[in-house]
Design a protein around this motif. Structure first.
Motif, mmCIF file in Angstrom:
data_model
loop_
_atom_site.group_PDB
_atom_site.id
_atom_site.type_symbol
_atom_site.label_atom_id
_atom_site.label_comp_id
_atom_site.label_asym_id
_atom_site.label_seq_id
_atom_site.Cartn_x
_atom_site.Cartn_y
_atom_site.Cartn_z
ATOM 1 N N ALA A 229 -25.635 25.099 18.225
ATOM 2 C CA ALA A 229 -24.628 25.432 19.243
ATOM 3 C C ALA A 229 -23.745 26.592 18.787
ATOM 4 N N LEU A 247 -31.456 23.971 21.003
ATOM 5 C CA LEU A 247 -30.587 23.024 21.703
ATOM 6 C C LEU A 247 -31.395 22.188 22.703
ATOM 7 N N HIS A 252 -29.188 18.465 22.851
ATOM 8 C CA HIS A 252 -27.741 18.499 22.613
ATOM 9 C C HIS A 252 -26.988 18.177 23.906
ATOM 10 N N ALA A 255 -25.577 21.170 25.907
ATOM 11 C CA ALA A 255 -26.466 22.281 26.242
ATOM 12 C C ALA A 255 -26.224 22.827 27.652
#
Length: 300
Positions: A229, A247, A252, A255
Motif C-alpha cells: 500500500a 494489493l 488488502h 485496495a
C-alpha cells in the motif's frame, strides 16, 4: 588470358574442396549425434535398471562408459524425475563417479548454454565445492545469463550472498532479464526483508523493484500488504502497477480506496492494475450476490 583460366580453375577447385569439407563435417556431426543418442539410451536404461536392482557398481560403470556431456544431460534429466531414497542413491553414484568435477569443468569451459546447464546441475549435485564454483561464476563469468543461473543455483543451495552483491555482479543490463523474476521467486523466505528493502529503494531499477514486489506478493502473503500500500503511489509507473497488483493478490481491505488515488496521482500505465486491484476484493461478493438473485428469481 591464361591467367584468367588458371584463376577460374583454382576457384573451382577451391569451391569443390570447401563443399567436400562441409559434407564431411555434416556426416561426422550426424554420426556423433547418433552415437550420443545411443549412449544416452544406454545410460537411461542403466538408470532405470538401478531403480529396480540397486546395483551401484553397474550404474557407475555405465556412467563412466559415456562422455561427460551425455552423462550430465541424461543424469540431470533423470534426477529431476526421482524423489526420496532413489534420488539420493542415484545422486551418490554420480558423486562417486566424479561427476561434480566434470560439471565444474563444463561450468568453466563450455559455451553459454552448457555453462547455464552446469550451474543448474551443480545445485542438484550439491557437492562440497559447488557453492565456491558458483560464487566464482557469479563474480567472473563473462555472460550475464550464466551469472543469473549461478545466482539461482546458489539460492537453491541456501548459499546466496547479499542481494546487493548479487545484483551488482549481474549488472544493470542483466537485471532486466526475466530470469531475475525467477531468482526472486526462489528467494529464501528467511530473507524476504532484503527484497522489501530493495523494492523500496527509489534509486533502484524499476523493473527489478517491480519483480521484487511481485515475488513478495506471491510468496510473502498478507504480511507485506501494508508495504504494498505504501508503494502504490510510487513515482515509477512499473513499481506502482506492481504494488497495485500485489494489493489485489493479497486482498488488502483498503485496495478499493488506494487504487483510485493511485490512478489520479500516476500516469496511465498503472490504471489497468489499479482497476483490477480495486475489483479483486469484491469479485467473490459480486458473484455470490448474482447467484442469490438468480436463485430468488427462479420459480418454485
Amino acid at each position: 588470358m591464361w591467367y584468367v583460366w588458371d584463376l577460374s580453375i583454382l576457384l573451382g577447385a577451391l569451391s569443390i574442396a570447401i563443399m567436400l569439407i562441409l559434407i564431411l563435417r555434416r556426416v561426422l556431426q550426424e554420426r556423433r549425434g547418433t552415437a550420443n543418442a545411443d549412449q544416452r539410451r544406454q545410460l537411461l536404461t542403466a538408470l532405470i535398471a538401478f531403480t529396480e536392482n540397486r546395483d551401484r557398481e553397474a550404474l557407475k560403470a555405465a556412467i563412466l562408459a559415456v562422455p561427460a556431456g551425455v552423462a550430465i544431460n541424461a543424469g540431470f534429466e533423470f534426477l529431476s524425475l526421482l524423489r526420496g531414497a532413489e534420488h539420493d542413491d542415484v545422486l551418490a553414484a554420480f558423486k562417486e563417479c566424479g561427476m561434480p568435477a566434470r560439471v565444474g569443468r563444463q561450468l568453466e569451459r563450455g559455451n553459454v548454454a552448457e555453462r547455464i546447464h552446469a550451474a543448474e546441475m551443480l545445485a542438484a549435485l550439491d557437492s562440497e565445492d559447488a557453492s565456491a564454483r558458483l560464487l566464482s561464476a557469479l563474480a567472473e563469468d563473462r555472460s550475464r545469463e550464466v551469472r543469473i543461473a549461478a545466482a539461482i543455483a546458489l539460492s537453491d543451495l541456501g548459499s546466496l550472498p547479499l542481494l546487493d552483491f548479487v545484483l551488482d555482479n549481474i549488472g544493470v543490463a542483466g537485471q532486466r532479464s526475466r530470469r531475475v523474476i525467477e531468482l526472486f521467486r526462489r528467494f529464501p523466505r528467511t530473507r524476504f526483508n532484503e527484497l522489501a528493502v530493495h523494492a523500496s529503494r527509489a534509486d533502484g531499477v524499476p523493473v527489478v523493484r517491480a519483480a521484487a514486489i511481485e515475488a513478495l506478493a506471491r510468496a510473502g502473503g498478507f504480511g507485506f500488504a501494508d508495504f504494498f500500500a505504501s508503494l502504490a503511489g510510487d513515482a515509477s509507473p512499473e513499481v506502482a502497477a506492481a504494488a497495485l497488483r500485489a494489493l489485489g493478490l493479497t486482498g488488502h481491505a483498503d485496495a478499493p480506496s488506494i487504487s483510485p488515488a493511485s490512478v489520479a496521482a500516476s500516469s496511465l500505465r498503472p490504471r489497468r492494475p489499479a482497476a483490477s486491484a480495486a475489483s479483486a476484493p469484491t469479485t467473490w461478493a459480486t458473484g455470490c450476490l448474482a447467484g442469490s438473485t438468480a436463485t430468488a428469481s427462479t420459480p418454485a
